[in-house]
Design an enzyme around this catalytic site. Structure first.
Site, short mmCIF file in Angstrom:
data_model
loop_
_atom_site.label_atom_id
_atom_site.label_comp_id
_atom_site.label_asym_id
_atom_site.label_seq_id
_atom_site.Cartn_x
_atom_site.Cartn_y
_atom_site.Cartn_z
N ARG A 4 46.84 48.85 31.21
CA ARG A 4 47.76 47.71 31.30
C ARG A 4 47.72 47.05 29.95
O ARG A 4 46.98 47.41 29.06
CB ARG A 4 47.40 46.75 32.43
CG ARG A 4 45.94 46.71 32.91
CD ARG A 4 44.96 46.21 31.92
NE ARG A 4 45.40 44.92 31.38
CZ ARG A 4 45.02 44.42 30.24
NH1 ARG A 4 44.18 45.12 29.48
NH2 ARG A 4 45.45 43.26 29.83
N GLY A 5 48.63 46.09 29.78
CA GLY A 5 48.80 45.49 28.46
C GLY A 5 50.03 46.12 27.82
O GLY A 5 50.15 47.35 27.80
N ALA A 6 50.94 45.32 27.30
CA ALA A 6 52.22 45.83 26.85
C ALA A 6 52.12 47.03 25.89
O ALA A 6 52.72 48.08 26.14
CB ALA A 6 53.03 44.69 26.23
N ARG A 13 56.82 49.29 35.68
CA ARG A 13 56.59 47.84 35.55
C ARG A 13 57.73 47.23 34.74
O ARG A 13 58.13 47.77 33.72
CB ARG A 13 55.23 47.54 34.88
CG ARG A 13 54.04 48.00 35.69
CD ARG A 13 52.72 47.51 35.11
NE ARG A 13 52.55 46.07 35.33
CZ ARG A 13 51.57 45.36 34.76
NH1 ARG A 13 50.74 45.94 33.90
NH2 ARG A 13 51.47 44.07 35.02
N GLN A 37 41.72 39.87 34.91
CA GLN A 37 41.57 40.64 33.68
C GLN A 37 40.62 39.93 32.70
O GLN A 37 39.96 40.58 31.89
CB GLN A 37 42.93 40.84 32.99
CG GLN A 37 43.85 41.83 33.65
CD GLN A 37 44.86 41.15 34.56
OE1 GLN A 37 44.52 40.18 35.23
NE2 GLN A 37 46.09 41.65 34.61
N ASP A 68 53.73 39.81 26.66
CA ASP A 68 54.29 41.07 27.14
C ASP A 68 55.74 41.24 26.71
O ASP A 68 56.29 42.34 26.74
CB ASP A 68 54.19 41.12 28.66
CG ASP A 68 52.74 41.14 29.09
OD1 ASP A 68 52.13 40.06 29.14
OD2 ASP A 68 52.21 42.24 29.33
N ASN A 92 54.08 36.00 29.30
CA ASN A 92 52.72 36.48 29.34
C ASN A 92 52.16 36.29 30.73
O ASN A 92 52.82 35.77 31.64
CB ASN A 92 51.86 35.71 28.30
CG ASN A 92 50.56 36.41 27.99
OD1 ASN A 92 50.53 37.59 27.66
ND2 ASN A 92 49.46 35.67 28.11
N LYS A 93 50.90 36.70 30.92
CA LYS A 93 50.28 36.64 32.25
C LYS A 93 50.43 35.27 32.89
O LYS A 93 50.31 34.25 32.22
CB LYS A 93 48.79 37.00 32.12
CG LYS A 93 48.02 37.05 33.41
CD LYS A 93 48.63 37.96 34.46
CE LYS A 93 48.85 39.34 33.94
NZ LYS A 93 49.72 40.17 34.79
C1 LIG Z 1 48.75 42.78 24.35
S1 LIG Z 1 49.61 42.70 25.85
C2 LIG Z 1 48.45 41.85 26.83
C3 LIG Z 1 49.08 41.19 28.00
O1 LIG Z 1 49.27 42.09 29.10
C4 LIG Z 1 48.68 41.50 30.25
O2 LIG Z 1 49.41 41.77 31.40
P1 LIG Z 1 48.94 42.99 32.37
O3 LIG Z 1 47.43 42.97 32.38
O4 LIG Z 1 49.55 42.64 33.70
O5 LIG Z 1 49.52 44.22 31.76
C5 LIG Z 1 48.65 40.02 29.94
O6 LIG Z 1 49.91 39.42 30.08
C6 LIG Z 1 48.21 40.08 28.50
O7 LIG Z 1 48.38 38.90 27.78
#
Ligand SMILES: CSC[C@H]1O[C@H](OP(=O)(O)O)[C@H](O)[C@@H]1O
Length: 368
Positions: A53-55, A90, A203, A244, A254-255
């Site tokens: 996960r993470g963009a 996603r 996370q 994101d 963002n989250k």
């Molecule tokens: C560098 S992108 C990190 C970003 O992604 C996370 O979302 P997810 O864990 O649902 O993919 C979160 O928004 C982070 O800040």
């Protein structure tokens, strides 16, 4: 980054030259497990179920997913079908759309015989570029941290609040929001990180604490709603989060919970920075609240929490009554007006149309 002395990326090609290894992030922090991907369906599942996960890492995984899919069938019909399946995993991180578009632009004009090798070359390039981008974000972010450290009279520690995980686990390496923190730590600045646990998938607790601990960075886990209190009492010197998707006008998606942190930071005059890799900018939209799709995930993630019990067993337990229901909004949008600056691989930009256009040589975009 290093794990117990061994360097890792979050995704890498196996020695066989075609299968793909990822760190299964759903098992951290209690288990470090490397998952081998051999099909595009496995790559799609890894993104959807958040093994990765993470963009930026989502984009990189999708690119390698295309490689795996083309190995099975390099025809146009199969290729278009796999791209649609990966895009559908996603909706919010723009890197996924960007990576798939890059693969489509590359692959569709090629004869089938050349597609697999070209795809692997492109996926590797996407990963290597991500590492370079994030290291540069770290360098520019270090400048921001040094200036605030100077202003504080170099009386430590420097307290930085971050939300969710925008570390090397959210990218191929270095991370975005955590990259400046790693660089500051390595430069000898005594940083301390307030880590938002970041419900519902935690996370922060599971990933950011694990990463920072492995790198020896001082940190304290806090529940999501503590940040405003800490800011009111002068215990936060700056905030740095990831993103994101950031609009051409500097709105940051963002989250979930990031927006509330930004509001508290504004109210307490705490600098609120966002670490932003260029591929995470959506140049096609300005208004993030109106135009960014917010992922709504399965309520199970809210209804259950995962952890290790006193016997060392990892399991999940239900935290609300059987008859209660829950909602699981995965992201929110922080308007540009609440953002002090955007730390990119090209430098620090104002969170504005003009600021981003200037930094990315797109001044034909006039401020609207
Ligand atoms: C560098 S992108 C990190 C970003 O992604 C996370 O979302 P997810 O864990 O649902 O993919 C979160 O928004 C982070 O800040």
């Amino acid at each position: 980054m290093k794990i117990d002395g061994t360097s890792y990326r979050s995704i890498w090609l196996n020695d066989d030259g075609w299968s793909v290894n990822i760190i299964d992030q759903t098992r951290l922090p209690h288990e470090f497990h490397v998952e081998r991907l051999t099909t595009v369906d496995q790559a799609a599942h890894a993104i959807k179920a958040m093994l990765v996960r993470g963009a930026p890492l989502i984009g990189a995984t999708a690119a390698y997913g295309v490689c795996l899919g083309l190995r099975a069938d390099a025809g146009d019909v199969a290729f278009n079908k796999m791209c649609e399946a990966l895009i559908a995993t996603r909706p919010t991180a723009v890197n996924l759309r960007w990576a798939i578009r890059a693969m489509q632009d590359l692959i569709l004009p090629l004869p089938e015989s050349e597609r697999v090798s070209a795809a692997y070359e492109k996926a590797t390039q996407i990963c290597d570029e991500d590492v370079a981008i994030n290291s540069a974000i770290g360098d520019h972010g270090l400048g921001v941290i040094e200036a605030i450290w100077e202003k504080k009279g170099k009386v430590g520690p420097l307290n930085i609040l971050t939300h969710c995980n925008a570390g090397w686990l959210a990218t191929v390496d270095w991370g975005t929001a955590l990259s400046p923190i790693y660089k500051a730590h390595d430069a000898g600045i005594p940083v301390h990180v307030w880590v938002d646990e970041t419900r519902p998938r935690n996370q922060g607790a599971h990933l950011t604490c694990w990463e920072l601990g492995k790198h020896g960075v001082e940190h304290t886990l806090i529940v999501d709603n503590v940040g405003g209190h800490l800011m009111q009492h002068g215990q936060v010197d700056l905030c740095i989060t990831g993103t994101d998707r950031t609009t051409a006008a500097g709105d940051v998606c963002n989250k979930i919970g990031t927006y509330l942190k930004a509001l508290a930071a504004k109210d307490n005059n705490v600098p609120f920075y966002v670490a932003l890799p260029g591929p995470t900018i959506d140049w096609e939209i300005d208004d993030g609240v109106k135009d960014i799709p917010i992922e709504i995930r399965d309520s199970h993630e809210v209804d259950y929490i995962q952890g290790k019990d006193s016997a060392g067993q990892v399991s999940e337990v239900r935290i609300l009554p059987e008859e209660s229901s829950s909602a699981n909004y995965a992201f929110d949008v922080t308007p540009a007006c609440l953002v002090t600056g955007l730390i990119t691989e090209r430098g620090v930009a104002d969170a504005s149309k003009e600021g981003l256009a200037r930094l990315y040589d797109r001044l034909e975009y006039k401020a609207s």
